[in-house]
Enzyme design. Structure first.
Site, PDB file in Angstrom:
ATOM      1  N   TYR A 175       0.830  -1.195   0.000  1.00  0.00           N
ATOM      2  CA  TYR A 175       0.000   0.000   0.000  1.00  0.00           C
ATOM      3  C   TYR A 175       0.870   1.253   0.000  1.00  0.00           C
ATOM      4  O   TYR A 175       2.084   1.189   0.177  1.00  0.00           O
ATOM      5  CB  TYR A 175      -0.954  -0.008   1.199  1.00  0.00           C
ATOM      6  CG  TYR A 175      -2.097  -0.969   1.013  1.00  0.00           C
ATOM      7  CD1 TYR A 175      -3.192  -0.632   0.227  1.00  0.00           C
ATOM      8  CD2 TYR A 175      -2.068  -2.227   1.602  1.00  0.00           C
ATOM      9  CE1 TYR A 175      -4.237  -1.516   0.039  1.00  0.00           C
ATOM     10  CE2 TYR A 175      -3.116  -3.116   1.420  1.00  0.00           C
ATOM     11  CZ  TYR A 175      -4.191  -2.756   0.634  1.00  0.00           C
ATOM     12  OH  TYR A 175      -5.220  -3.639   0.449  1.00  0.00           O
ATOM     13  N   HIS A 176       0.238   2.409  -0.161  1.00  0.00           N
ATOM     14  CA  HIS A 176       0.948   3.680  -0.283  1.00  0.00           C
ATOM     15  C   HIS A 176       1.801   3.986   0.956  1.00  0.00           C
ATOM     16  O   HIS A 176       1.499   3.563   2.066  1.00  0.00           O
ATOM     17  CB  HIS A 176      -0.031   4.827  -0.558  1.00  0.00           C
ATOM     18  CG  HIS A 176      -1.025   5.033   0.526  1.00  0.00           C
ATOM     19  ND1 HIS A 176      -2.162   4.264   0.644  1.00  0.00           N
ATOM     20  CD2 HIS A 176      -1.055   5.907   1.551  1.00  0.00           C
ATOM     21  CE1 HIS A 176      -2.840   4.674   1.691  1.00  0.00           C
ATOM     22  NE2 HIS A 176      -2.201   5.668   2.262  1.00  0.00           N
ATOM     23  N   GLY A 177       2.886   4.698   0.715  1.00  0.00           N
ATOM     24  CA  GLY A 177       3.743   5.165   1.799  1.00  0.00           C
ATOM     25  C   GLY A 177       4.673   4.127   2.393  1.00  0.00           C
ATOM     26  O   GLY A 177       5.354   4.404   3.377  1.00  0.00           O
TER      27      GLY A 177
END
Length: 168
Positions: free
Chosen positions: A100-102
């Site tokens: 997922y993002h980050g």
């Protein structure tokens, strides 16, 4: 090299918000970053380090996802949303991983050695997770959002929180 059909099927299986293969193909920065990485990684393996780095930086500019061309990425990896994902030079990512993002797969030393994590197969890396150092995340592990992981994680473990607390 680029496994378009396989990657699209993996993306559709892991992202219920995507309604069609065409939508995924046209709008997924994670998919585009992974395909671009395959080109940069090939250049890197040929010893063309500067063109490989230039290609990866161009991809970072367009997708918000930074994958060092030296990193090894498995099959059917899905980067969902993707903005802010960083994967370091000596990182190894297994097959069927969902990122997922980050997420950061980073190093904690500056020596020219294996200094980034190894991620097993079928691993989930939650939004904002930081996996730091030459550690191993076992097959089937799930790393929760914003977890900071600096130690090996056994296969099948679920890790959450800033101090990596196992849930069982």
């Amino acid at each position: 090299m680029i496994r378009i059909r396989e990657d699209i099927q993996a993306g559709l299986a892991k992202d219920p918000a995507t309604r069609s293969a065409l939508e995924l193909f046209l709008t997924s920065p994670g998919l585009h970053a992974l395909w671009s990485h395959q080109v940069a990684h090939l250049l890197w393996k040929w010893g063309w380090h500067i063109p490989a780095r230039m290609h990866s930086q161009w991809t970072r500019f367009w997708t918000g996802i930074e994958i060092h061309p030296g990193a090894t990425i498995g099959r059917r990896v899905v980067i969902d949303h993707g903005m802010g994902v960083v994967i370091g030079e000596t990182a190894i990512v297994g097959d069927d991983v969902l990122i997922y993002h980050g997420v950061t797969l980073g190093g904690k030393i500056n020596d020219r050695v294996k200094r980034h994590p190894t991620i097993g197969n079928n691993v989930l890396l939650g939004a904002g997770a930081k996996i730091i150092g030459d550690i191993e995340i076992g097959d089937g592990a799930m790393i929760g959002a914003n977890a900071v992981v600096t130690k090996n994680v056994p296969a099948g473990a679920v890790i959450v929180g800033p101090q990596i607390k196992p849930i069982n």
